[in-house]
Scaffold this active site. Structure first.
Site, short mmCIF file in Angstrom:
data_model
loop_
_atom_site.label_atom_id
_atom_site.label_comp_id
_atom_site.label_asym_id
_atom_site.label_seq_id
_atom_site.Cartn_x
_atom_site.Cartn_y
_atom_site.Cartn_z
N LYS A 53 0.84 -1.21 0.00
CA LYS A 53 0.00 0.00 0.00
C LYS A 53 0.87 1.25 0.00
CE LYS A 53 -3.76 -2.19 2.46
NZ LYS A 53 -4.21 -2.70 3.76
N GLN A 97 -5.00 -1.73 9.80
CA GLN A 97 -4.89 -3.05 9.18
C GLN A 97 -5.50 -4.12 10.10
OE1 GLN A 97 -3.77 -3.63 6.05
NE2 GLN A 97 -4.17 -5.81 6.26
N ASP A 120 -11.50 2.55 4.18
CA ASP A 120 -11.75 1.11 4.10
C ASP A 120 -13.25 0.81 3.95
OD1 ASP A 120 -9.72 -0.80 4.05
OD2 ASP A 120 -9.22 -0.50 6.16
#
Ligand code: GUN
Length: 318
Positions: A53, A97, A120
């Site tokens: 990422k 995460q 997200d």
């Protein structure tokens, strides 16, 4: 002839446009999109994702702020970091995460993220907007893996209306949001999971299968009907002999690719299918957030393709 759905190429197109949008924002408003990435602990797969990422964000002129925290971090400490990022006007997207270590309540952490920075799309409000659909969807951030999967699917089958879709897996990250996106496309959707009776019989009626279970090569050719379209979300590392005969590993999906290939009309490979789309959609969501924070309308759609035009207003030009 089976079509191999090339997620690598599609994701590159998205990233090219994300970079252009990012550059334009900087030119016009002197704002560089910024994504904060929070990694707690040492999960090896998470470390790989976070590294990828960060690298791809840099290529799109998106700034990243990495927060690496100990495996033993307590919830209050993590919540404090999130509060600081919520209050930092230079940060447009916050990604924590998953999975988080077991002492931390994942839901509490996700819902502590500012909804407007939840790139997200996991916050309860963004999940709710997706569930409601229609106009509400335009304000939402859509979870990146289901969005990437849908973009690949729509590029292959532009009109999904009335098709039978089976989603294998019921996670909040993929299975549930994927099923809602497919409902929005007027598919008839069935979700199957570990307690479903006779999964094979249900899958064998599907025009579209989206596999997101995390079980290597579980879906075999006798599960699917002729000419089904297969979207394989699984990324599983399994032991495999190297060409020199020594022990190694390889990545495989949830679908037994070689077994299913001939019978399907189109299929995503692993690697090179859905995987690259997840990060591309994350970067897209981050730039969209930066535009919104700058008081601008959302940047243009992701890909200049005819089939894409039909749905980019709905999913991309929120
Ligand atoms: N873990 C596995 N997939 C994802 C994802 O898309 N976002 C986050 N934050 N964690 C994940």
């Amino acid at each position: 002839m089976t079509k191999i759905i090339d997620g690598k190429e599609f994701a590159q197109k998205i990233r090219n446009q994300v970079k252009e949008d990012s550059d334009n924002l900087f030119k016009n408003k002197q704002v560089q999109p910024c994504l904060a990435v929070v990694l707690v602990g040492e999960n090896p797969a998470s470390k790989v994702y976070v590294g990828a990422k960060t690298k791809m964000a840099a290529e799109c002129n998106i700034k990243t702020k990495d927060f690496k925290m100990e495996d033993t971090t307590d919830q209050a400490t993590l919540l404090k970091v999130i509060e600081e990022l919520n209050n930092d006007s230079g940060v447009h997207g916050i990604l924590v995460q998953l999975p988080l270590p077991k002492q931390i309540d994942e839901r509490a952490v996700i819902d502590a993220i500012d909804v407007k920075k939840d790139v997200d799309g996991f916050h309860a409000i963004n999940a709710g907007r997706l569930s409601i659909g229609g106009e509400m969807l335009k304000q939402a951030f859509i979870p990146c893996t289901p969005l990437g999967s849908l973009l690949l699917l729509k590029d292959t089958v532009p009109n999904l209306s009335g098709m039978n879709a089976v989603v294998i897996g019921r996670s909040n990250i993929v299975g549930k949001p994927m099923s809602q996106l497919l409902i929005e496309e007027s598919c008839t959707v069935t979700i199957v999971h570990s307690r479903t009776k006779d999964i094979e019989a249900i899958c064998s009626k599907a025009d579209i299968i989206v596999a997101a279970v995390g079980r290597p090569e579980m879906i075999k050719s006798n599960w699917i009907k002729d000419d089904a379209v297969i979207i394989d979300v699984g990324i599983n590392r399994i032991p495999s002999k190297k060409p020199d005969g020594s022990e190694g590993t390889k990545l495989v999906g949830d679908v037994d690719y070689n077994d299913v290939f001939e019978k399907s009309s189109a299929i995503t490979p692993v690697p090179g299918g859905v995987g690259p789309m997840t990060i591309a959609c994350l970067l897209r969501n981050t730039v969209t957030s930066a535009y919104r924070h700058a008081g601008l309308g959302d940047p243009r759609g992701t890909v200049d393709s005819e089939s894409h035009d039909q749905y980019k207003d709905k999913y991309i030009n929120h």
